[in-house]
Write an enzyme that holds these catalytic residues in place. Sequence first.
Site, PDB file in Angstrom:
ATOM      1  N   ASP A   1      91.832 -22.287 -73.832  1.00 45.45           N
ATOM      2  CA  ASP A   1      90.461 -22.686 -73.523  1.00 45.45           C
ATOM      3  C   ASP A   1      89.471 -21.542 -73.673  1.00 45.45           C
ATOM      4  O   ASP A   1      88.262 -21.755 -73.729  1.00 45.45           O
ATOM      5  CB  ASP A   1      90.392 -23.146 -72.067  1.00 45.45           C
ATOM      6  CG  ASP A   1      90.562 -24.643 -71.924  1.00 45.45           C
ATOM      7  OD1 ASP A   1      90.136 -25.371 -72.816  1.00 45.45           O
ATOM      8  OD2 ASP A   1      91.112 -25.058 -70.890  1.00 45.45           O
TER       9      ASP A   1
HETATM   10  C1  BGC Z   1      90.399 -20.481 -67.509  1.00 44.09           C
HETATM   11  C2  BGC Z   1      91.356 -21.334 -68.248  1.00 44.09           C
HETATM   12  C3  BGC Z   1      91.062 -22.760 -67.996  1.00 44.09           C
HETATM   13  C4  BGC Z   1      89.606 -23.085 -68.189  1.00 44.09           C
HETATM   14  C5  BGC Z   1      89.303 -24.471 -67.752  1.00 44.09           C
HETATM   15  C6  BGC Z   1      88.998 -20.878 -67.830  1.00 44.09           C
HETATM   16  O1  BGC Z   1      88.117 -20.093 -67.103  1.00 44.09           O
HETATM   17  O2  BGC Z   1      90.633 -19.142 -67.820  1.00 44.09           O
HETATM   18  O3  BGC Z   1      92.677 -21.021 -67.895  1.00 44.09           O
HETATM   19  O4  BGC Z   1      91.795 -23.537 -68.887  1.00 44.09           O
HETATM   20  O5  BGC Z   1      88.784 -22.210 -67.515  1.00 44.09           O
HETATM   21  O6  BGC Z   1      88.023 -24.864 -68.052  1.00 44.09           O
HETATM   22  C1  NOJ Z   2      94.564 -24.114 -68.111  1.00 38.53           C
HETATM   23  C2  NOJ Z   2      94.069 -25.411 -68.652  1.00 38.53           C
HETATM   24  O1  NOJ Z   2      94.262 -26.428 -67.710  1.00 38.53           O
HETATM   25  C3  NOJ Z   2      94.775 -25.745 -69.933  1.00 38.53           C
HETATM   26  O2  NOJ Z   2      94.235 -26.925 -70.464  1.00 38.53           O
HETATM   27  C4  NOJ Z   2      94.671 -24.625 -70.920  1.00 38.53           C
HETATM   28  O3  NOJ Z   2      95.424 -24.966 -72.057  1.00 38.53           O
HETATM   29  C5  NOJ Z   2      95.151 -23.328 -70.333  1.00 38.53           C
HETATM   30  N1  NOJ Z   2      94.484 -23.064 -69.105  1.00 38.53           N
HETATM   31  C6  NOJ Z   2      94.961 -22.147 -71.269  1.00 38.53           C
HETATM   32  O4  NOJ Z   2      93.622 -21.835 -71.424  1.00 38.53           O
END
Ligand code: BGC
Ligand code: NOJ
Length: 815
Positions: free
Chosen positions: A485
């Site tokens: 993400d």
């Molecule tokens: C986090 C990710 C997460 C995302 C969700 C980010 O700030 O680092 O792990 O998937 O937010 O929107």
């Molecule tokens: C947590 C999120 O829930 C997931 O959708 C994502 O793939 C991972 N973080 C990595 O960013």
Amino acid sequence: MAKYGHFDDANREFVITRPDTPLPWLNMLGQDDFFGICTQTAGGYSFWKDARLRRLTRYRYNSNPMDNDGRFLYIKQGKTIWNPGWKPVRTPLDAFECRHGLGYTRITGRKGGVEVEQLIFVPPDENVEIWKVTVRNASRTTKRLSLFSFVEFCFFEALNDMTNYQRTYSIGEVEVEGSAIYHKTEYRERRNHYTLFGCTRDIAGYDTSRDAFVGVHHGLHDPRAVLAGRCSNSRAYGWNPIGAHQVDLAIKPGKSEAFAFVLAYVEQGDLPKFDAPFVMNKAKGRDVLAKYSDMAVVDGAFAALRRRWLDLLSAYQAPQVPNVHLQRMTNVWNQVQCMATFNLSRSTSGYETGIGRGMGYRDSNQDILGFVHLLPARARQRILDIASTQLSDGTCFHQYQPLTKKGNADVGGGFNDDPLWLILSTCAYVRETGDRTILGEPCGYADKPGSRDTLLHHIETSMAYTLRNRGPHGLPLIGHADWNDCLNLNCFSKEPNESFQVTGDIAGSKAESVMIAGLFLYAARELAALYRFLGSPADAARLDGHHADMLRTVEEQAWDGAWYTRAFDAEGRPVGSKACDEGKIFIESQAWCVLGGAGAGNGRAKKALQAVEKYLYRPDLGCALQWPPYSTYHLELGEVTSYPPGFKENAGVFSHNNTWIHICWALLGDGRRALDYYLSICPSAKRDHDVYRSEPYVYAQMTASQFSPTPGEAKNSWLTGTAAWSFVVGSQYILGVRPEFDGLRVDPCVPTDWKGFTVQRRFRGVTYTISVRNPRGRSKGVKSLLVDGRRVEGNVIPLAAGAGTAVSVEATLGS
Ligand code: BGC
Ligand code: NOJ
């Protein structure tokens, strides 16, 4: 381990032996519609279906100390006040124990000869949470004490509840009838539901006003009513309604008394709303409390919960695994965590507040991989729900709200991996059940709800979307981000007040993702296999063609010399390449290219994994997400560079993506590495809990890596895709019992010194007992397969006829 607790494997419990764990250690209650999170000190809260829109009790996140609100029992014994769960008063106890079990938490505290046990659980298919309370007198004198219960009600809509006090302080309404406290805020207007908090025993008093019970300038650690030893039968008008009961007890030596508190969510349905002006119709609430006033019914409900869980777990049990961590995680805790991620996606935990992220499109699809064997019918419905948040052009709402099942417009779509995950979940469902009718179910699209397009159309729409949206190297465009993400190659944000993920123009962008290319390869293979199963060889061949084309592109464009490049940014420059100063190698593209079949014939798969080992892996920590971590913020890369080095997506050990590497080692036949890597992130195998800090029985999303100042410290437990994928690793790739469309494959990959093990697997109604033997010390490769004594070619157990039958299988490794 022993410092804070231990596993009780026989009872499938984790036993916490002191209340001051390094972080709150949670359990998850409920698996149908009523849910709760519950810590070892009875902290947490409860909700119905949706932690944002139907929150029943209040919880203050980011509190100090951590974990302050909950389901509390206070004991007033002479001048002493204490809680059996230690908090909030924190009076030292003579004994404390918390057992987190399968959907229940049993907390026992002892003080001054009195032992109080609080067993908290949500019975199957009921909208109630029960606290069975047992008070025992372990002394030689009669004990007189007052016991107080306490919850603080939430006004259902949690965001409003925690932000809009100019309104909320004036709307609170309650009614009291006997020992039943009814929280009915907003009931007079549009709500047709209420919360009941009742006691099954006669009470000496109650309170419903927080100011009266706790006191404006007191806290939960010194509530005025408890200090005084008396509730004042207060009625809340506005402000903060609570539920508190006072129960006076006199217990003879050696005797005990048991009763229950019941927290229920009640929907009125078609019943008349009122009995009289301002008097709510409480008929249903009365029935609930009457039902559980019989302790035999309470015990029966708990027994039903136990039965439900044992039945669920019996779909996969491996009773004799040479490694205890793999055994207990696979048999119990991994499946427990999969139930939680299936139900809650990424919405509600100790770290997710229940108001931010609802159900995630990619997350919930992946969660199904570890859940589908437990309750396939619920997985089926979930897949159809998720599919209907897809848009007709193939993009998907990245998140949706569980109650309304509607996509979250603030976040929108454009995360270009999202569409493909639907193929993995659907194929997992069909492999598990053989039910092809799901493919013909009409699902509609978020922008065309009336569409009769089927699930299979959705899947083809997803493939077509990826094929249509490719960049200069022929690789899939990344959009806002892919699985990572935080890899926001189109964001270019200089403004701290905006979201990395949805800022920036993705229309016309050229940034490409190698991870999506790998996922596409994997999905194309899955879909080709599905078409073969459906008897559509032409479609299978079409998919094989797409696989071959994308594979060529990956091998030509994305091999960096010793590993697979991660992405190409908006200017076409490589990300995750030796040419980069930082972020030279990323884990996700190694994993997905190999999983998709890249590098198989040319040695690159092995090289890519060796690079992972060299640059990312640490046996005591797991694999970091990339190397070297980014030391500065990069406009062209986005949020991934925003985290301090070694945390989260900036080279933290992100457990989820580690699991894919475990599968890769198993595919390559390296059983030693598959298990060692598995153990490197396994919570049960962590030894120093003052360093690790998170729960030892469930995975956390992230552990600070060797590149951080706090290596080995885990954060964000429970809601992570690691749950599903680790179950897949343990059950399907290491122990190797894997559902195929036409049978059950036995393809273990284990350390050579394993002599054997057994797996019991319920599959399409038949129970298979599979004994694996390893007389020649091999890692992989089934030499002979005997099914009920008869030799079968290959390693797939053919489907047995007749649900309810038992089949015995003997597999021998060798060559
Ligand atoms: C986090 C990710 C997460 C995302 C969700 C980010 O700030 O680092 O792990 O998937 O937010 O929107
Ligand atoms: C947590 C999120 O829930 C997931 O959708 C994502 O793939 C991972 N973080 C990595 O960013």
